[in-house]
Design a protein around this motif. Structure first.
Motif, mmCIF file in Angstrom:
data_model
loop_
_atom_site.group_PDB
_atom_site.id
_atom_site.type_symbol
_atom_site.label_atom_id
_atom_site.label_comp_id
_atom_site.label_asym_id
_atom_site.label_seq_id
_atom_site.Cartn_x
_atom_site.Cartn_y
_atom_site.Cartn_z
ATOM 1 N N ARG A 42 0.836 -1.201 0.000
ATOM 2 C CA ARG A 42 0.000 0.000 0.000
ATOM 3 C C ARG A 42 0.873 1.253 0.000
ATOM 4 O O ARG A 42 0.582 2.237 -0.687
ATOM 5 C CB ARG A 42 -0.915 -0.025 1.230
ATOM 6 C CG ARG A 42 -1.915 1.100 1.302
ATOM 7 C CD ARG A 42 -2.942 0.960 0.177
ATOM 8 N NE ARG A 42 -3.670 2.218 0.002
ATOM 9 C CZ ARG A 42 -3.226 3.256 -0.668
ATOM 10 N NH1 ARG A 42 -2.028 3.215 -1.234
ATOM 11 N NH2 ARG A 42 -3.948 4.354 -0.804
ATOM 12 N N GLY B 293 1.170 4.418 -3.069
ATOM 13 C CA GLY B 293 0.999 5.854 -2.923
ATOM 14 C C GLY B 293 -0.473 6.243 -2.935
ATOM 15 O O GLY B 293 -1.350 5.410 -2.718
ATOM 16 N N SER B 294 -0.758 7.517 -3.267
ATOM 17 C CA SER B 294 -2.138 8.007 -3.171
ATOM 18 C C SER B 294 -2.838 7.929 -4.518
ATOM 19 O O SER B 294 -2.212 8.001 -5.570
ATOM 20 C CB SER B 294 -2.138 9.452 -2.691
ATOM 21 O OG SER B 294 -1.521 10.252 -3.665
ATOM 22 N N ILE C 14 -6.386 9.743 -5.766
ATOM 23 C CA ILE C 14 -7.525 10.547 -5.333
ATOM 24 C C ILE C 14 -8.685 10.369 -6.298
ATOM 25 O O ILE C 14 -8.507 10.409 -7.518
ATOM 26 C CB ILE C 14 -7.131 12.041 -5.266
ATOM 27 C CG1 ILE C 14 -6.007 12.199 -4.248
ATOM 28 C CG2 ILE C 14 -8.326 12.922 -4.924
ATOM 29 C CD1 ILE C 14 -5.358 13.558 -4.263
#
Lengths: 404, 303
Positions: free
Chosen positions: A151, A155-156, A158
């Motif tokens: 995870r 990374g992110s 959105i």
């Protein structure tokens, strides 16, 4: 009915089976292909595969492990060489043995900053490879749960959602925003092609004086219906061919850019696109036919067509303003004006949530405009069909003097 | 059954009365000459027959009733403003126009082959129309008017751009169609062609009927009581009852006095020992009748 069919067939075949048409059909994909090819080749030759060095005086990357990555021709795995001596790294950089080197200060874990030394900045892909390498090895010591580690590496991502839940957009699907704009451009090109052919077909019959023979063989309505359907079919053929090319492009491109593989269009998106574009298409085609019927020379008619295309293009000139402020009075105003409505609505749709009732009003209005345009063109045609030397004025079309 | 029955039609464009209470009929098996000076209302009348325009008043019956879409298949029309699709091969153009007249594509092709051969255009069938000469285009246009074997043919100046050989061929073709029972309306200014081909004529001027009837009737109506003779020996200096003798290309034109009768002149000539190979009542050429009538109309209008 069979006569309408014959006119459709005639109009369709006289364009579609021409070299000129095949040329224009292939020119866009060939152009895109050449551009992409040139970009590919340029990118390929600009990739520097020489190693990247790093100085690690704090010893954080001691016994560093390099994981095998899924590399591609545009993102080949780069070798990372450890250096003990700054002078040596500098010398190798100058000799061109390495393309850059990182310096990880001893205070890295507090400062979280590295220094990168280069002559030409390494590609973003290479920097993110080093980033992954760093993350992998720094978390190695912490004995993390593999799930958490994975995870962490991801990374992110959105995802933006509209308040009413009707729309959502993922960060990595940014190009979906472009779909309405691309659809708008395609719409414009196709309508101008079909409209141009239609205009030509109507004016031509007046120019070459076949009109009188044709209308004593079929009714003006049959003639007009056949011409409109035939020429719209030509435009749609072009569109379908381009969509097939685009689909092939996505499939082939997906091999190189995984992000294209999960490309999908939401159904409501497609529905709105079609509901906006179809009546617009009919409206503009009918207006083109009306211009053809009122003008006596092709050249003259093409000038008027030019005015139409300029107007349809207006939302593109204002695109940044329309997409930044999709609910401004200007944007809303343009979506109520028949010629600018199709492209404006699509642009607003890509950058804001238009309430369903508003979309419904726009679509109904476009259908009404299309019906009015058909009425107008029928009337202009009946009055203008046998006018050889004299233009038809708007006053005459709206006046009482129409032939029964 | 009449092919066309026009009853008291009128049509006005703005301030111009294009057609003014016009009536006539056209029968099967006749070539009907529609004559008149420029702007007399011929084209407007034709367009009303073909339902391109509606008359302001009056009634038109075509092929036994009002004009319908189906009837268009039985009409061949060669308009004054003529033209063909320029950018496509000749055969394709003609096949398309024939299918718009309700012909099946294969029948159209077969019929066209005959016509194209007859008009010496067969070898040009794959050429683009714009590459053909004016005369060839005119022939192609005539083919397109006739190929679907129409009951009613309406042709405006059919002989324009044709050489004498082709003119003769078109005349034969029109006569053949007449003999098959087709009705042909021919509008032309070439009076010699009208004299040769037409069975009946209608002369209109300012939208009104000026002359209407068989060619014979009209010419008789305008015949003066003058005589044309061709003698084998010499003519006497004077003849009783003849006011003037004029020599014209070996023939003599005798203008009669008021009371004199042609029979009486014939008797006098024979008694005077003149041997005759020709003795005929002079019929004025249609051309002269046309000019005479139109000038008279002009004079009436100006008074």
């Amino acid at each position: 009915m069979t006569k309408i069919w014959k006119i459709i067939k005639y109009e369709y075949t006289r364009h579609v089976f021409q070299k000129r048409f095949l040329f224009s059909l292939l020119s866009l994909p060939v152009f895109v292909l050449v551009m992409v090819g040139v970009a590919f080749i340029a990118a390929f030759f600009s990739i520097d595969t020489s190693p990247v060095g790093y100085m690690d005086p704090g010893g954080m990357l001691e016994n560093a492990v390099r994981e095998e990555m899924d590399d591609s021709i545009f993102d080949p795995q780069i070798e990372f060489l450890p250096y003990q001596d700054l002078a040596q790294a500098e010398a190798d950089l100058q000799a061109g043995d390495i393309q850059a080197y990182y310096i990880l200060p001893e205070s890295y874990e507090q400062a979280l900053q590295v220094e990168l030394v280069f002559y030409d900045e390494p590609a973003g892909e290479i920097q993110s490879q080093f980033n992954d390498f760093l993350t992998d090895n720094l978390t190695l010591h912490d004995n993390l749960d593999p799930q958490i580690e994975a995870r962490l590496e991801d990374g992110s991502l959105i995802t933006m959602k509209a308040v009413d839940g009707s729309r959502e957009m993922r960060q990595d699907q940014w190009f979906v925003v472009l779909i309405p704009i691309i659809a708008g451009i395609m719409f414009f090109v196709v309508i101008m092609t079909s409209g141009g052919y239609l205009l030509q077909a109507v004016v031509e019959e007046k120019e070459n004086r076949t009109m009188e023979i044709v209308i004593t063989s079929v009714s003006p309505n049959q003639l007009m219906t056949g011409k409109i359907i035939g020429n719209i079919a030509v435009g749609l053929t072009q569109l379908v061919a381009w969509l097939i090319f685009a689909w092939i492009g996505l499939k082939v491109g997906g091999q190189f850019w995984p992000v294209l593989q999960d490309f999908s269009l939401p159904a409501n998106y497609v529905a709105v696109l079609l509901l906006v574009l179809l009546p617009s298409f009919v409206m503009i085609a009918a207006l083109m036919a009306a211009i053809g019927a009122t003008m006596t020379e092709l050249r003259e008619a093409q000038q008027v067509q030019g005015l139409f295309s300029l107007t349809i293009m207006v939302p593109y000139y204002l695109s940044s303003s329309l997409m930044m402020n999709p609910n401004s009075p200007l944007a809303i105003g343009l979506s109520y004006f028949p010629l600018t409505a199709p492209v404006t609505i699509l642009m607003r749709f890509s950058s804001t949530v238009i309430p369903v009732w508003q979309i419904a009003i726009h679509i109904l209005l476009l259908i009404a405009f299309a019906a009015a345009a058909i009425w107008f063109s029928g009337r202009a045609f009946r009055m203008g069909m046998l006018r050889y030397g004299k233009k038809l004025s708007l006053k005459e079309i709206f006046g009482k003097g129409v032939e029964k | 059954m009449t092919i066309i029955n026009v009853t008291d039609i009128s049509k006005r464009f703005g301030n111009t009365q294009a057609v003014d209470h016009l009536s006539f009929e056209v029968n099967p098996g006749e070539i009907f000459g529609l004559l008149g000076p420029n702007g007399a209302g011929k084209t407007t009348s034709i367009r009303m027959i073909l339902n391109i325009f509606q008359p302001d008043s009056g009634k038109i019956s075509v092929l036994d009733g009002p004009m319908t879409e189906e009837k268009k298949n039985h009409i061949g029309y060669l308009p004054e403003e003529r033209g063909l699709y320029q950018d496509i091969p000749l055969e394709r153009c003609l096949v398309f126009l024939a299918t718009l007249k309700g012909m099946e594509e294969h029948t159209a092709k077969a019929e066209l082959e005959d016509y194209l051969k007859r008009f010496d255009l067969y070898e040009f069938r794959d050429k683009k129309v714009k590459e053909l000469s004016k005369g060839m285009q005119q022939k192609a246009q005539l083919i397109s008017t006739l190929v679907h074997d129409p009951q009613l043919v309406i042709i405006d100046e059919p002989f324009t751009s044709l050489d004498p050989v082709n003119t003769e061929m078109v005349k034969d073709l029109l006569e053949q169609k007449r003999d098959e029972g087709k009705a042909i309306i021919m509008s032309t200014h070439q009076m010699n062609q009208v004299e040769e081909l037409c069975d009946r004529i209608l002369l209109i001027d300012h939208g009104q009927r000026v002359l209407y009837g068989t060619l014979q009737e009209i010419q008789n109506k305008f015949a003066s009581r003058d005589i044309l003779v061709t003698p084998l020996n010499t003519m006497p200096e004077s003849i009783k009852g003849v006011r003037e003798i004029k020599k014209l290309n070996g023939r003599y034109f005798l203008a009669l006095e008021e009371e004199a009768e042609p029979n009486q002149i014939l008797k006098s000539l024979i008694n005077a020992g003149v041997e005759l190979t020709e003795f005929e009542i002079a019929v004025p050429p249609l051309n002269e009748i046309f000019i005479q009538v139109v000038k008279k109309q002009e004079a009436v209008k100006h008074d």
